[in-house]
Scaffold this active site. Structure first.
Site, PDB file in Angstrom:
ATOM      1  N   SER A 185       1.044 -35.802  12.698  1.00  0.00           N
ATOM      2  CA  SER A 185       1.668 -37.109  12.860  1.00  0.00           C
ATOM      3  C   SER A 185       1.101 -37.823  14.081  1.00  0.00           C
ATOM      4  O   SER A 185       0.567 -37.188  15.007  1.00  0.00           O
ATOM      5  CB  SER A 185       3.174 -36.872  13.051  1.00  0.00           C
ATOM      6  OG  SER A 185       3.783 -37.992  13.588  1.00  0.00           O
ATOM      7  N   TYR A 187      10.581 -33.867  17.638  1.00  0.00           N
ATOM      8  CA  TYR A 187       9.802 -33.825  16.383  1.00  0.00           C
ATOM      9  C   TYR A 187       8.306 -33.852  16.715  1.00  0.00           C
ATOM     10  O   TYR A 187       7.527 -33.036  16.225  1.00  0.00           O
ATOM     11  CB  TYR A 187      10.183 -35.012  15.493  1.00  0.00           C
ATOM     12  CG  TYR A 187       9.231 -35.257  14.346  1.00  0.00           C
ATOM     13  CD1 TYR A 187       9.290 -34.484  13.187  1.00  0.00           C
ATOM     14  CD2 TYR A 187       8.255 -36.260  14.415  1.00  0.00           C
ATOM     15  CE1 TYR A 187       8.407 -34.706  12.131  1.00  0.00           C
ATOM     16  CE2 TYR A 187       7.375 -36.487  13.366  1.00  0.00           C
ATOM     17  CZ  TYR A 187       7.457 -35.711  12.229  1.00  0.00           C
ATOM     18  OH  TYR A 187       6.581 -35.927  11.191  1.00  0.00           O
ATOM     19  N   LYS A 226       5.088 -30.979  16.179  1.00  0.00           N
ATOM     20  CA  LYS A 226       3.761 -31.219  15.575  1.00  0.00           C
ATOM     21  C   LYS A 226       2.663 -30.863  16.595  1.00  0.00           C
ATOM     22  O   LYS A 226       1.671 -30.235  16.265  1.00  0.00           O
ATOM     23  CB  LYS A 226       3.615 -32.683  15.149  1.00  0.00           C
ATOM     24  CG  LYS A 226       4.485 -33.106  13.979  1.00  0.00           C
ATOM     25  CD  LYS A 226       4.017 -32.507  12.659  1.00  0.00           C
ATOM     26  CE  LYS A 226       4.803 -33.060  11.479  1.00  0.00           C
ATOM     27  NZ  LYS A 226       4.656 -32.274  10.259  1.00  0.00           N
TER      28      LYS A 226
HETATM   29  N1  LIG Z   1       7.157 -39.537   5.881  1.00  0.00           N
HETATM   30  C1  LIG Z   1       6.565 -39.800   7.050  1.00  0.00           C
HETATM   31  O1  LIG Z   1       6.767 -40.847   7.660  1.00  0.00           O
HETATM   32  C2  LIG Z   1       5.603 -38.785   7.662  1.00  0.00           C
HETATM   33  C3  LIG Z   1       4.641 -39.198   8.597  1.00  0.00           C
HETATM   34  C4  LIG Z   1       3.770 -38.255   9.160  1.00  0.00           C
HETATM   35  C5  LIG Z   1       3.871 -36.927   8.818  1.00  0.00           C
HETATM   36  N2  LIG Z   1       4.836 -36.557   7.916  1.00  0.00           N
HETATM   37  C6  LIG Z   1       4.943 -35.138   7.594  1.00  0.00           C
HETATM   38  O2  LIG Z   1       4.705 -34.967   6.203  1.00  0.00           O
HETATM   39  C7  LIG Z   1       5.468 -33.844   5.742  1.00  0.00           C
HETATM   40  C8  LIG Z   1       6.276 -34.249   4.535  1.00  0.00           C
HETATM   41  O3  LIG Z   1       7.083 -35.390   4.876  1.00  0.00           O
HETATM   42  P1  LIG Z   1       8.087 -36.056   3.839  1.00  0.00           P
HETATM   43  O4  LIG Z   1       8.230 -37.487   4.214  1.00  0.00           O
HETATM   44  O5  LIG Z   1       7.697 -35.695   2.460  1.00  0.00           O
HETATM   45  O6  LIG Z   1       9.425 -35.289   4.281  1.00  0.00           O
HETATM   46  P2  LIG Z   1      10.613 -34.737   3.372  1.00  0.00           P
HETATM   47  O7  LIG Z   1      11.777 -34.443   4.270  1.00  0.00           O
HETATM   48  O8  LIG Z   1      10.816 -35.644   2.201  1.00  0.00           O
HETATM   49  O9  LIG Z   1       9.991 -33.348   2.850  1.00  0.00           O
HETATM   50  C9  LIG Z   1       9.970 -32.155   3.624  1.00  0.00           C
HETATM   51  C10 LIG Z   1      10.416 -31.033   2.720  1.00  0.00           C
HETATM   52  O10 LIG Z   1      10.409 -29.806   3.460  1.00  0.00           O
HETATM   53  C11 LIG Z   1      11.525 -29.022   3.030  1.00  0.00           C
HETATM   54  N3  LIG Z   1      11.840 -28.046   4.089  1.00  0.00           N
HETATM   55  C12 LIG Z   1      12.235 -28.299   5.377  1.00  0.00           C
HETATM   56  N4  LIG Z   1      12.403 -27.139   6.042  1.00  0.00           N
HETATM   57  C13 LIG Z   1      12.104 -26.122   5.174  1.00  0.00           C
HETATM   58  C14 LIG Z   1      12.083 -24.707   5.263  1.00  0.00           C
HETATM   59  N5  LIG Z   1      12.434 -24.063   6.389  1.00  0.00           N
HETATM   60  N6  LIG Z   1      11.727 -23.967   4.174  1.00  0.00           N
HETATM   61  C15 LIG Z   1      11.370 -24.586   3.020  1.00  0.00           C
HETATM   62  N7  LIG Z   1      11.366 -25.934   2.865  1.00  0.00           N
HETATM   63  C16 LIG Z   1      11.729 -26.697   3.932  1.00  0.00           C
HETATM   64  C17 LIG Z   1      12.631 -30.047   2.764  1.00  0.00           C
HETATM   65  O11 LIG Z   1      13.618 -29.587   1.861  1.00  0.00           O
HETATM   66  C18 LIG Z   1      11.842 -31.224   2.152  1.00  0.00           C
HETATM   67  O12 LIG Z   1      11.776 -31.138   0.744  1.00  0.00           O
HETATM   68  C19 LIG Z   1       6.326 -33.376   6.937  1.00  0.00           C
HETATM   69  O13 LIG Z   1       5.659 -32.306   7.567  1.00  0.00           O
HETATM   70  C20 LIG Z   1       6.348 -34.593   7.832  1.00  0.00           C
HETATM   71  O14 LIG Z   1       6.528 -34.225   9.180  1.00  0.00           O
HETATM   72  C21 LIG Z   1       5.684 -37.452   7.334  1.00  0.00           C
END
Ligand SMILES: NC(=O)c1ccc[n+]([C@@H]2O[C@H](COP(=O)([O-])OP(=O)(O)OC[C@H]3O[C@@H](n4cnc5c(N)ncnc54)[C@H](O)[C@@H]3O)[C@@H](O)[C@H]2O)c1
Length: 373
Positions: free
Chosen positions: A152, A182, A186
């Site tokens: 991120s 958060y 990362k």
């Molecule tokens: N959406 C954004 O703005 C954004 C930006 C940069 C990076 N990211 C990264 O991308 C990735 C996905 O983001 P997203 O928007 O799809 O988030 P999201 O919350 O929709 O998806 C994350 C998933 O991880 C699962 N999860 C969390 N902890 C867990 C565990 N201990 N065991 C198994 N499953 C677990 C959750 O149930 C969820 O389905 C994340 O790592 C997030 O940090 C997201």
């Protein structure tokens, strides 16, 4: 033979798009999630596109050796969407690794709400760092060393964004002094992966992005949080459909074009293409000066449009696209929010031949088609 990829956190917003993109590109995907922030509805959405459901395991990374039953974690109501038999319950991560010879892991499983990480930092460190290390241990044990890590823009030192001599963050800028837990999770994981590439032969595509928007072109997967959204676009869409009364604009005294914060919004379809290209780059054969010895690799890419949009500019675009009034109110500013966050995507352009192509208006138009149904 099809390559097999493990996707953690797949039922989330980005992960479910990934499954579709990979399956359509003829990879076999195996997916694990503990459903803490998502639901099995995604399986149905994905089936509508692919005509089949990919292999899904209800695995909690925090219980990688001994999973706890779903009932105990209060998740039972989420399983109504599909037939119980289609989900593999009560598997540990090790058992899933034993069953498949994975070529690659894409790690999305994460707790990602910045505000929540400020309220519960230890929970975030535990879920995001401690249990990610367990994942890496299992990967090493089974000799699976290729990984895309979903990092991120929060890893960049806040001074990079605040210093006006730097217009955009580039990959070589300082990563340190994050503004919230958060971002710290990362940052630390990036450091761990860098060391694993140097000392344990891991090959890592470390992708930094922020604010993905819109939905899959088939119109069946989109970002639809069941609760108050953390991200701006779903919030605005819910105001346009009168599900929420007003958008909260955090105190406008930022030194920006209209005193509201500025961010870069990337269409999730562009983002997926960036992931696919970085995957190809990391898996392409590398010259090995050490002969047979396994070479680690750690490549960092900013996947960004390279265009800053303020909150009020976004509201204006949404008004034009939806023909709805987007009411907003000014509320107290949050301590961790920076005025402007955007990064330079030139390295990805040069090395991956990738750039974001979809305009903000088109992303919002497509988004609106969903929310307006
Ligand atoms: N959406 C954004 O703005 C954004 C930006 C940069 C990076 N990211 C990264 O991308 C990735 C996905 O983001 P997203 O928007 O799809 O988030 P999201 O919350 O929709 O998806 C994350 C998933 O991880 C699962 N999860 C969390 N902890 C867990 C565990 N201990 N065991 C198994 N499953 C677990 C959750 O149930 C969820 O389905 C994340 O790592 C997030 O940090 C997201």
């Amino acid at each position: 033979m099809k390559k097999t990829i493990l996707i953690t956190g797949w039922t989330g917003y980005i992960g479910s798009h990934w499954v579709v993109a990979f399956e359509q590109a003829w990879y076999k995907t195996v997916i694990v999630d503990n459903l803490v922030n998502s639901s099995l509805k995604s399986l149905d959405w994905i089936e509508k596109i692919l005509w089949y459901k990919p292999d899904f395991y209800n695995v909690d990374l925090r219980t990688s050796l001994q999973p706890s039953p779903l009932e105990e974690r209060g998740q039972v109501e989420k399983i109504n969407y599909i037939d119980w038999k289609e989900v593999k319950w009560n598997f540990s991560l090790e058992e899933v690794f034993k069953k498949y010879g994975f070529d690659w892991v894409i790690h999305f499983a994460w707790l990602k709400a910045v505000w929540e990480s400020c309220e519960k930092p230890l929970e975030y460190f535990d879920n995001n760092i401690v249990w990610t290390i367990k994942l890496f241990e299992v990967m090493e044990k089974f000799w699976v060393k290729n990984i895309i890590f979903s990092s991120s823009a929060t890893v960049y030192d806040s001074r990079v964004y605040e210093d006006k001599n730097f217009s955009w963050a580039v990959e070589t800028d300082l990563t340190w002094n994050t503004t919230n837990p958060y971002g710290t999770t990362k940052f630390i994981t990036e450091q761990i992966l860098r060391d694993l590439s140097s000392f344990s032969g891991f090959r890592v595509a470390n992708l930094r992005y922020f604010n993905p928007i819109w939905a899959h072109e088939s119109w069946v997967i989109w970002e639809d949080p069941a609760w108050i959204p953390n991200n701006l676009l779903p919030y605005i869409m819910k105001v346009a459909t009168w599900e929420l009364e007003k958008l909260k604009v955090f105190w406008w005294d930022y030194p920006t074009i209209d005193w509201t914060w500025v961010r870069d919004y990337i269409d999730v379809v562009d983002l997926i293409e960036g992931h696919l290209k970085s995957y190809e780059k990391i898996t392409s054969p590398q010259p090995s000066p050490l002969g047979e010895r396994e070479q680690g690799q750690f490549e960092v890419y900013n996947l960004w449009v390279g265009r800053g949009i303020s909150v009020l500019e976004m509201v204006e675009v949404a008004r034009k696209v939806t023909w709805k009034e987007i009411s907003y109110e000014i509320v107290e500013r949050r301590s961790w929010d920076l005025a402007e966050v955007y990064c330079n995507p030139n390295k990805a352009k040069k090395e991956l031949n990738w750039e974001a192509k979809i305009s903000l208006e088109d992303s919002l138009k497509n988004s609106w088609k969903f929310y307006n149904k």
